[in-house]
Design an enzyme around this catalytic site. Sequence first.
Site, PDB file in Angstrom:
ATOM      1  CG  HIS A  22      33.119  44.821  40.413  1.00 49.00           C
ATOM      2  ND1 HIS A  22      32.546  44.380  39.231  1.00 49.00           N
ATOM      3  CD2 HIS A  22      34.455  44.668  40.249  1.00 49.00           C
ATOM      4  CE1 HIS A  22      33.498  43.983  38.408  1.00 49.00           C
ATOM      5  NE2 HIS A  22      34.668  44.151  39.005  1.00 49.00           N
ATOM      6  CD  GLU A  23      37.280  45.682  42.423  1.00 49.93           C
ATOM      7  OE1 GLU A  23      37.910  44.601  42.471  1.00 49.93           O
ATOM      8  OE2 GLU A  23      37.127  46.325  41.380  1.00 49.93           O
TER       9      GLU A  23
ATOM     10  CG  HIS B  18      36.696  40.492  41.451  1.00 49.41           C
ATOM     11  ND1 HIS B  18      36.606  39.626  40.382  1.00 49.41           N
ATOM     12  CD2 HIS B  18      36.648  41.741  40.920  1.00 49.41           C
ATOM     13  CE1 HIS B  18      36.492  40.315  39.257  1.00 49.41           C
ATOM     14  NE2 HIS B  18      36.506  41.594  39.553  1.00 49.41           N
TER      15      HIS B  18
ATOM     16  CD  GLU C  79      36.488  42.210  36.009  1.00 55.92           C
ATOM     17  OE1 GLU C  79      35.743  43.129  36.426  1.00 55.92           O
ATOM     18  OE2 GLU C  79      37.459  41.765  36.651  1.00 55.92           O
TER      19      GLU C  79
END
EC number: 3.4.24.-
Length: 316
Positions: free
Chosen positions: A152-153, A156, A234
Amino acid sequence: MKRSFVGRIALFILTNLAVVAMLAIVGRLFGVDSFLARQGSGLNLTALLIMSAVMGFGGSIISLLLSKTMAKWSTGARVIDSPRTEAESWLVHTVQRLAHDAGIGMPEVAVYDSPDMNAFATGARRDSALVAVSTGLLHNMRRDEVEAVLGHEVAHIANGDMVTLTLLQGVLNTFVIFVSRVVGFLVDRFLNRSEDGEERGGTGPAYFFTSLVMQLVLGIGASLIVAWYSRRREFRADDGGATLVDAGAMARALNRLRMQHGEAAMLPSNMRAFGIRGGGMLALFSTHPPLEQRIQRLVDGSWRGGRARYATDGAV
């Protein structure tokens, strides 16, 4: 005492506002606002727009350049140069593999002490970013769930979210500064008329008071737009975590957050880099969508319609 700290987006916005305020104060000390009011009743709109853009984008760009330093300072994160434990070694190698799969350079990897399960990514460049995780996340999640959080990070970073946020914030800053000063000028001119209806030169207290109030009001509106964009990013990062790792692991990680903290506890003063939300009107200012909505997208497969695609070695 538990260390408290603001979220990476809240920290970015606060730093941005501080820089813009500093530039505004310096501008007033050097008479920039007075210079923008030409002799007579006119306003140098071209000069005002240029000044607004310099201040607006200056604030957001400086915030971006300081993001890694501020994040390390605010969390007390320790960058892993040489892994001390097997867990740290696994963490570094996992981030390295995910970064390779996502087509970005190897980020710095850091750990910070916190019982909360959190993680964040920040940095001005895709190939020189920072990924940090809390000790609480490492100790309380299964490794496949931690891997999904890291995905997930990394997503980003791969999506260029911080740079896009910087550009968006710069445009909004420019609009806020420009419009607030135009309104302040018009109000000041209306109140600064002589008895015979003629306008006096210069700017008075009404200009500074009105422009300040308008900047605060418009700034709140701008923060709503930034929060809306953050909620969309997100979802994209969740898609990235599901693509790089596994949708099931991503959903389980989010559900573990929901079960441990509960929705009422997801809006504290400290950083909720991975699962923030508020209720009612606060939801408009929330930088993260509701956890239930994020989990449902992953469970029912609807995330696949907006999944991130990376040039990987068979990862997608």
